[in-house]
Write a protein that holds these residues in place. Structure first.
Motif, PDB file in Angstrom:
ATOM      1  N   ALA A 111       0.837  -1.195   0.000  1.00 27.50           N
ATOM      2  CA  ALA A 111       0.000   0.000   0.000  1.00 27.50           C
ATOM      3  C   ALA A 111       0.872   1.245   0.000  1.00 27.50           C
ATOM      4  O   ALA A 111       0.573   2.228  -0.688  1.00 27.50           O
ATOM      5  N   VAL A 113       3.762   1.814  -1.304  1.00 31.87           N
ATOM      6  CA  VAL A 113       4.292   2.120  -2.634  1.00 31.87           C
ATOM      7  C   VAL A 113       3.198   2.721  -3.509  1.00 31.87           C
ATOM      8  O   VAL A 113       3.432   3.676  -4.255  1.00 31.87           O
ATOM      9  N   SER A 114       1.976   2.180  -3.383  1.00 31.44           N
ATOM     10  CA  SER A 114       0.915   2.668  -4.257  1.00 31.44           C
ATOM     11  C   SER A 114       0.469   4.076  -3.888  1.00 31.44           C
ATOM     12  O   SER A 114       0.021   4.818  -4.748  1.00 31.44           O
ATOM     13  N   VAL A 115       0.572   4.467  -2.600  1.00 28.91           N
ATOM     14  CA  VAL A 115       0.072   5.796  -2.231  1.00 28.91           C
ATOM     15  C   VAL A 115       1.124   6.898  -2.338  1.00 28.91           C
ATOM     16  O   VAL A 115       0.775   8.073  -2.380  1.00 28.91           O
ATOM     17  N   CYS A 116       2.400   6.535  -2.384  1.00 29.60           N
ATOM     18  CA  CYS A 116       3.446   7.570  -2.394  1.00 29.60           C
ATOM     19  C   CYS A 116       3.323   8.427  -3.657  1.00 29.60           C
ATOM     20  O   CYS A 116       3.473   7.923  -4.763  1.00 29.60           O
ATOM     21  N   PRO A 117       3.054   9.734  -3.496  1.00 37.93           N
ATOM     22  CA  PRO A 117       2.811  10.546  -4.696  1.00 37.93           C
ATOM     23  C   PRO A 117       4.049  10.747  -5.563  1.00 37.93           C
ATOM     24  O   PRO A 117       3.918  11.031  -6.748  1.00 37.93           O
ATOM     25  N   VAL A 119       6.799   8.525  -5.862  1.00 40.59           N
ATOM     26  CA  VAL A 119       7.557   7.295  -6.106  1.00 40.59           C
ATOM     27  C   VAL A 119       8.816   7.206  -5.236  1.00 40.59           C
ATOM     28  O   VAL A 119       9.852   6.728  -5.685  1.00 40.59           O
ATOM     29  N   THR A 248      -4.341  -2.132  -2.502  1.00 43.46           N
ATOM     30  CA  THR A 248      -4.288  -1.390  -3.762  1.00 43.46           C
ATOM     31  C   THR A 248      -5.482  -1.721  -4.657  1.00 43.46           C
ATOM     32  O   THR A 248      -5.818  -0.951  -5.552  1.00 43.46           O
ATOM     33  N   THR A 251      -8.102   1.177  -4.230  1.00 42.88           N
ATOM     34  CA  THR A 251      -7.874   2.508  -4.816  1.00 42.88           C
ATOM     35  C   THR A 251      -7.660   2.462  -6.328  1.00 42.88           C
ATOM     36  O   THR A 251      -8.053   3.394  -7.025  1.00 42.88           O
ATOM     37  N   TRP A 252      -7.054   1.403  -6.801  1.00 40.74           N
ATOM     38  CA  TRP A 252      -6.676   1.401  -8.220  1.00 40.74           C
ATOM     39  C   TRP A 252      -7.864   1.554  -9.165  1.00 40.74           C
ATOM     40  O   TRP A 252      -7.786   2.329 -10.135  1.00 40.74           O
TER      41      TRP A 252
ATOM     42  N   LEU B 121       6.403  16.689  -7.255  1.00 35.75           N
ATOM     43  CA  LEU B 121       5.178  16.180  -7.892  1.00 35.75           C
ATOM     44  C   LEU B 121       5.244  16.348  -9.412  1.00 35.75           C
ATOM     45  O   LEU B 121       4.603  15.616 -10.157  1.00 35.75           O
ATOM     46  N   ASN B 126       3.378   9.122  -9.767  1.00 33.69           N
ATOM     47  CA  ASN B 126       2.818   7.829  -9.393  1.00 33.69           C
ATOM     48  C   ASN B 126       1.317   7.869  -9.631  1.00 33.69           C
ATOM     49  O   ASN B 126       0.555   8.344  -8.794  1.00 33.69           O
ATOM     50  N   HIS B 128      -0.762   5.709  -9.414  1.00 39.77           N
ATOM     51  CA  HIS B 128      -1.540   4.891  -8.482  1.00 39.77           C
ATOM     52  C   HIS B 128      -1.938   5.677  -7.238  1.00 39.77           C
ATOM     53  O   HIS B 128      -2.793   5.248  -6.481  1.00 39.77           O
ATOM     54  N   SER B 129      -1.267   6.804  -7.011  1.00 38.52           N
ATOM     55  CA  SER B 129      -1.442   7.504  -5.742  1.00 38.52           C
ATOM     56  C   SER B 129      -2.547   8.563  -5.804  1.00 38.52           C
ATOM     57  O   SER B 129      -2.472   9.502  -6.591  1.00 38.52           O
ATOM     58  N   PRO B 130      -3.569   8.435  -4.946  1.00 34.35           N
ATOM     59  CA  PRO B 130      -4.597   9.476  -4.898  1.00 34.35           C
ATOM     60  C   PRO B 130      -3.999  10.849  -4.600  1.00 34.35           C
ATOM     61  O   PRO B 130      -4.432  11.855  -5.154  1.00 34.35           O
ATOM     62  N   PHE B 132      -1.102  11.985  -5.423  1.00 35.57           N
ATOM     63  CA  PHE B 132      -0.468  12.520  -6.620  1.00 35.57           C
ATOM     64  C   PHE B 132      -1.510  13.233  -7.482  1.00 35.57           C
ATOM     65  O   PHE B 132      -1.301  14.351  -7.949  1.00 35.57           O
ATOM     66  N   THR B 190     -11.126   9.042  -2.124  1.00 30.26           N
ATOM     67  CA  THR B 190     -10.343   7.867  -2.536  1.00 30.26           C
ATOM     68  C   THR B 190      -9.128   7.698  -1.631  1.00 30.26           C
ATOM     69  O   THR B 190      -8.751   6.585  -1.268  1.00 30.26           O
ATOM     70  N   THR B 193      -9.928   5.602   1.143  1.00 27.70           N
ATOM     71  CA  THR B 193     -10.443   4.236   0.913  1.00 27.70           C
ATOM     72  C   THR B 193      -9.369   3.179   1.165  1.00 27.70           C
ATOM     73  O   THR B 193      -9.692   2.015   1.354  1.00 27.70           O
ATOM     74  N   ILE B 194      -8.098   3.578   1.158  1.00 26.77           N
ATOM     75  CA  ILE B 194      -7.036   2.574   1.359  1.00 26.77           C
ATOM     76  C   ILE B 194      -6.828   2.283   2.848  1.00 26.77           C
ATOM     77  O   ILE B 194      -5.944   1.522   3.212  1.00 26.77           O
TER      78      ILE B 194
END
Lengths: 294, 386
Positions: A111, A113-117, A119, A248, A251-252, B121, B126, B128-130, B132, B190, B193-194
């Motif tokens: 999670a 890795v997926s949320v880090c804006p 990277v 993930t 959210t994905w 940013l 990314n 995948h990131s809300p 971002f 969103t 939601t995680i």
């Protein structure tokens, strides 16, 4: 948490909120060749004697400072922190006691890795979830999103970074074992591929009925690189009860829908604009009588 | 003496005790923010590893951006749905939105551990990131709001060429604003939601994005009532009752849809039974739903209340309070984590930035032609007295 997301998504599928969102839940991630070959560790709580050699080895390898007690005599971290990436805790269940090692679980579908804006966190195919400190903006979303509460912030720093176990990614790249695993004198903590570790874990469970018949990390939130077997319940060891769906997967579907939302909202607005401005003169006449104040 | 350059209205500044307090609080909040940049988050906040986000995220960011939804809602109503009669509230709405987004961006710079890297940013993506997506939408939408707002400034300065260009792209700008707002208002949901294992089941929902969007639209419309109330109270304008009451008659539809879906979800998942458990979650849930959703629906749906100055103002306050309480409940109070209460420094920044917002709004209204220049307006009377 007792919400049954799957049930609710079924309901959503009935058309209450329309089609398309949220998407159907992902299939439980199947074990595949890649994850079977990725780096993994198995911690057998029944073999751990609580010597904390892993803890010391971790600090030596990462060069992190000790967290001494008030008198400055003992190294006594109370919990994981920016300066303590792994630690042994004592857990009690009724009269049974057990040690448990805490560190980053290196999820297969992390999670964080997926949320880090930006990277700053990255999942390597070889297994580790690593951190790029030079990218981090310090938003702390990873701390919120991690179901195990692993990423920690350097609260006393003016420009704090996130800190967490990196699975000794540098050592793994050189073909060495992680520092903590190498230091373990009892074989409670062993290192290998995830396929091997799962094989060993299940063999041990089958050979001894005193084990709780479950491998923690095999499927939780899509599976983790760190696997646990124990003689006391995982609740007592402090592990959260997690479902098999990776976080993930929630959210994905929404993030994936962003281009569609842009297309729909932009074209819808444009369509309404042309529709409402078709007979402009007439409408303005109507509106004027409605009493526009300026 | 009043200086008048084109349509700029540079007048002596009436400086009452209320405004003095606001200036002091604003200056103090700003000073604390600067102090925080020098010493870090540890010494200034009560945030810990078990509670990484505090009041700045829940109140200033989540609630602040939600309340700023009035800017795109009103723009859509006037420019896209062509309801020209609402034109008079466009400028104050866009101004409020613009200020709210500036403040949200500023709060982010106070809250981020590495604020000097906010531009990352732009170079690290990314998808995948809300967060971002929110970051990009807020950057772009603040730009859109600046462009939507700038004709007032150019107009006041008597610059005709830029106004002409901006007028020509008004509709594309408005559509971009609607699209970006739909995205980030829902993506704020969103973002949460995680956290299915951390947020209390009375609030956690995979439908957070819908809920956040709907409540933001409702609160955005309520904000126009508040703005009208404010300009009546502070600047002596007539309360635009007919206008705001005609706009807010749509609030019950929006909040009604939200209420029906949210309650249905709780019944389907069975989490409604948690209301029977004693304790803070059930109490605050009931306060939030009755005070922040049901009462606004009833007030705005009832023509008598809606067409009454006090009634509609109260309805607006309930709606806005409902949004703030919802965001606080979902992202702070009932998010599992270490015990937390904001430090005095954190409160000082939150209060101070709100005061800075009031100062900016007031300054803009006094200097720029945001509200029409009428004889009754206190803006004119204040000047005459001085």
């Amino acid at each position: 948490m007792p919400v049954s997301r799957r049930d609710f998504l079924k309901m959503a599928g009935l058309g209450l909120v329309g089609s398309g969102l949220p998407a159907t839940p992902l299939k439980q991630i199947a074990r595949n060749v890649t994850t079977d070959n990725a780096a993994s560790m198995l911690y057998d709580a029944t073999k751990c004697v609580g010597c904390r050699a892993c803890q010391v080895a971790c600090k030596q390898r990462s060069g992190l400072p000790a967290e001494p007690d008030a008198q400055g005599l003992y190294e006594t971290p109370r919990d994981l922190s920016a300066n303590t990436w792994t630690m042994i805790k004592l857990a009690k269940e009724n009269s049974e006691i057990s040690f448990v090692k805490n560190q980053c679980m290196h999820c297969l579908e992390p999670a964080c890795v997926s949320v880090c804006p930006v990277v700053a966190l990255e999942k390597l195919e070889s297994g580790p979830v690593i951190y790029h400190p030079e990218r981090c903006i310090g938003c702390r979303y990873c701390m919120a999103a991690c179901p195990f509460g692993i990423p920690k912030s350097q609260w006393e720093e003016n420009l704090p970074l996130i800190q967490k176990c990196d699975f000794c990614a540098d050592r793994l790249a050189k073909g060495e074992a992680p520092a903590c695993g190498e230091a373990c004198p009892t074989g409670a903590l062993i290192y290998g591929t995830r396929g091997e570790m799962l094989g060993k874990a299940h063999a041990r469970l089958a050979s001894d009925k005193n084990y709780i018949q479950d491998v923690y990390g095999e499927s939780e939130v899509g599976g983790t690189s760190m696997l646990y077997i124990a003689g006391v319940g995982f609740d007592a060891l402090g592990f959260p009860r997690l479902k098999d769906d990776p976080l993930t997967a929630i959210t994905w579907p929404y993030m994936k829908a962003v281009p569609a939302v842009i297309a729909v909202m932009a074209s819808l607005s444009t369509a309404i604009y042309f529709r409402t401005h078709r007979d402009k003169g007439k409408q303005n006449g109507e509106e004027a009588s409605d009493g526009s104040k300026d | 003496m009043a200086v008048k350059i084109e349509k700029l209205r540079l007048r002596p500044y009436p400086f009452g005790p209320g405004m003095k307090l606001i200036w002091v609080l604003g200056a103090f909040g700003l000073a604390v923010a600067v102090y925080r940049w020098f010493v870090g988050l540890g010494p200034t906040t009560n945030l810990t590893d078990g509670r990484g986000w505090g009041i700045w995220i829940s109140f200033d960011m989540m609630s602040g951006i939600g309340l700023a939804a009035g800017a795109f809602t009103v723009a859509a109503v006037v420019y896209i749905f062509n309801l020209e009669k609402f034109h008079g509230i466009v400028r104050p709405s866009i101004l409020t939105g613009f200020i709210s987004y500036i403040l949200a961006a500023f709060t982010l710079l106070v809250d981020l551990g590495q604020p000097q890297r906010i531009w990352h940013l732009l170079i690290y993506h990314n998808i995948h990131s809300p967060l971002f997506e929110i970051g990009w939408c807020v950057m772009l939408y603040t730009t859109v709001l600046a462009l939507e707002f700038s004709p007032v400034v150019f107009d006041a300065l008597g610059m005709k060429a830029p106004v002409k260009i901006l007028r020509a792209i008004t509709i594309p700008l408005i559509i971009a604003g609607i699209t970006l707002s739909t995205l980030h208002q829902s993506t704020l949901g969103t973002m949460l939601t995680i956290l299915p294992y951390r947020i209390h089941p009375l609030w956690y929902s995979p439908l957070f994005p819908f809920y956040f969007f709907l409540t933001a639209v409702a609160a955005g419309m309520a904000m126009t009532v508040f703005e009208s109330y404010h300009s009546a109270r502070t600047y002596g304008y007539p309360f635009e009752l007919k206008l705001v009451s005609s706009l807010t008659k749509y609030v019950p539809y929006v909040l009604g849809l939200y209420l029906v879906v949210r309650m249905t979800e709780l019944f389907v998942t069975g989490n409604i039974r948690l209301l029977l458990a004693n304790g803070a979650p059930a109490v605050l849930f009931i306060i939030e739903i009755i005070g922040g959703v049901l009462i606004p629906i009833l007030f705005f749906a009832d023509p008598k209340t809606r067409n009454d100055q006090d009634g509609i103002t109260w309805a607006a306050f309930f709606t806005m309070g409902g949004l703030i309480l919802n965001r606080m409940n979902a992202s702070l109070i009932f998010m599992e984590g270490a015990l937390y209460f904001p430090s005095l420094w954190e409160l000082a920044v939150s209060i101070g930035l709100t005061c800075l917002g009031i100062i900016m709004y007031d300054a803009a209204v006094r200097i720029l032609p945001i509200l029409p220049e009428t004889k009754k307006s206190r803006l004119v009377q204040d000047y005459k007295q001085l």
